[in-house]
Design an enzyme around this catalytic site. Structure first.
Site, mmCIF file in Angstrom:
data_model
loop_
_atom_site.group_PDB
_atom_site.id
_atom_site.type_symbol
_atom_site.label_atom_id
_atom_site.label_comp_id
_atom_site.label_asym_id
_atom_site.label_seq_id
_atom_site.Cartn_x
_atom_site.Cartn_y
_atom_site.Cartn_z
ATOM 1 N N ASP A 31 0.950 -0.973 0.480
ATOM 2 C CA ASP A 31 0.084 0.043 0.046
ATOM 3 C C ASP A 31 0.792 1.424 -0.189
ATOM 4 O OD1 ASP A 31 -3.453 0.571 0.840
ATOM 5 O OD2 ASP A 31 -1.801 1.814 0.743
ATOM 6 N N GLN A 93 -15.094 2.970 1.649
ATOM 7 C CA GLN A 93 -13.874 2.181 0.372
ATOM 8 C C GLN A 93 -13.561 3.274 -0.414
ATOM 9 O OE1 GLN A 93 -16.482 -0.912 -2.253
ATOM 10 N NE2 GLN A 93 -14.465 -1.777 -2.761
ATOM 11 N N HIS A 99 -10.617 -4.617 -2.902
ATOM 12 C CA HIS A 99 -8.790 -5.263 -2.491
ATOM 13 C C HIS A 99 -9.483 -5.350 -0.449
ATOM 14 C CE1 HIS A 99 -10.021 -1.121 -2.031
ATOM 15 N NE2 HIS A 99 -9.770 -1.324 -1.009
ATOM 16 N N HIS A 101 -7.087 -5.494 2.359
ATOM 17 C CA HIS A 101 -5.798 -4.955 3.326
ATOM 18 C C HIS A 101 -5.333 -5.922 4.218
ATOM 19 C CE1 HIS A 101 -6.737 -0.490 2.853
ATOM 20 N NE2 HIS A 101 -7.568 -1.194 2.643
HETATM 21 P P1 AMP Z 1 -10.058 1.851 0.906
HETATM 22 O O1 AMP Z 1 -9.305 2.640 1.298
HETATM 23 O O2 AMP Z 1 -10.500 0.338 1.401
HETATM 24 O O3 AMP Z 1 -10.622 1.700 -0.710
HETATM 25 O O4 AMP Z 1 -8.060 1.713 0.223
HETATM 26 C C1 AMP Z 1 -7.208 1.559 -0.748
HETATM 27 C C2 AMP Z 1 -6.219 2.259 -0.572
HETATM 28 O O5 AMP Z 1 -5.328 1.699 -2.016
HETATM 29 C C3 AMP Z 1 -5.131 2.800 0.880
HETATM 30 O O6 AMP Z 1 -4.578 2.116 1.335
HETATM 31 C C4 AMP Z 1 -4.604 3.797 -0.054
HETATM 32 O O7 AMP Z 1 -3.193 4.021 0.447
HETATM 33 C C5 AMP Z 1 -3.927 1.900 -1.227
HETATM 34 N N1 AMP Z 1 -3.564 2.815 -2.950
HETATM 35 C C6 AMP Z 1 -3.849 4.007 -3.660
HETATM 36 N N2 AMP Z 1 -3.265 4.395 -3.928
HETATM 37 C C7 AMP Z 1 -2.009 3.377 -4.620
HETATM 38 C C8 AMP Z 1 -1.290 2.763 -5.062
HETATM 39 N N3 AMP Z 1 -0.752 3.683 -6.372
HETATM 40 N N4 AMP Z 1 -0.274 1.698 -4.846
HETATM 41 C C9 AMP Z 1 -0.858 1.712 -3.942
HETATM 42 N N5 AMP Z 1 -1.877 1.420 -3.257
HETATM 43 C C10 AMP Z 1 -2.754 2.592 -3.305
#
Ligand code: AMP
Ligand code: ZN
Length: 134
Positions: A31, A93, A99, A101
């Site tokens: 992440d 989300q 996805h 975590h």
């Molecule tokens: P969510 O809030 O469950 O939708 O989590 C989305 C996650 O994606 C967050 O923890 C972000 O830090 C992560 N994220 C967003 N863009 C990227 C990226 N380009 N590479 C890696 N992680 C990312």
């Protein structure tokens, strides 16, 4: 694949990622804003908005989740791992490509704590069960 989805772009290699694991079904990468050392995301290569949009026959992509989480725990020498998965904006989300975590944890790191828990009332329990089974 969905054109404007950032995770689809990662799958296609259009956006770089620190990839830990990849096979024909899934990709696992660090992440970009980790909440603990080794915080990673486990995603299906196929685009689904939420877990609810995954057809039953496609859920097999999850088969590698325990192995990857265990390997991550060993790699980071963590004492435990939280697996967190959010569906819809109200649940937090932000990226609408399903996805999971993977969050390495250590005793007393204070990262994720449930708020104070209530007490389940019999009436509420029975109501939920009745509606759920309907
Ligand atoms: P969510 O809030 O469950 O939708 O989590 C989305 C996650 O994606 C967050 O923890 C972000 O830090 C992560 N994220 C967003 N863009 C990227 C990226 N380009 N590479 C890696 N992680 C990312
Ligand atoms: Zn996508």
């Amino acid at each position: 694949m969905t054109d404007n989805c950032i995770f689809c772009m990662i799958v296609k290699g259009e956006i770089p990622s620190y990839t830990l694991y990849e096979d024909e079904d899934v990709k696992v990468f660090l992440d970009i804003n980790p909440i603990s050392k080794g915080h990673s995301l486990f995603i299906p290569k196929k685009h689904y908005k939420t877990l609810f949009s995954v057809p039953e026959e496609d859920i097999v992509f999850l088969k590698k989740l325990p192995m990857v989480a265990k390997k991550l725990k060993e790699t980071t020498e963590a004492e435990g791992v939280n697996i967190v998965q959010s569906n819809e904006r109200a649940a937090g989300q932000v990226i609408f490509h399903v996805h999971f975590h993977l969050i390495p944890r250590w005793s007393n790191d204070g990262i994720i704590k449930f708020p104070e828990q209530g007490k389940l009332e019999q009436k509420t329990a029975e109501e939920i069960i009745k509606k759920f089974k309907n």
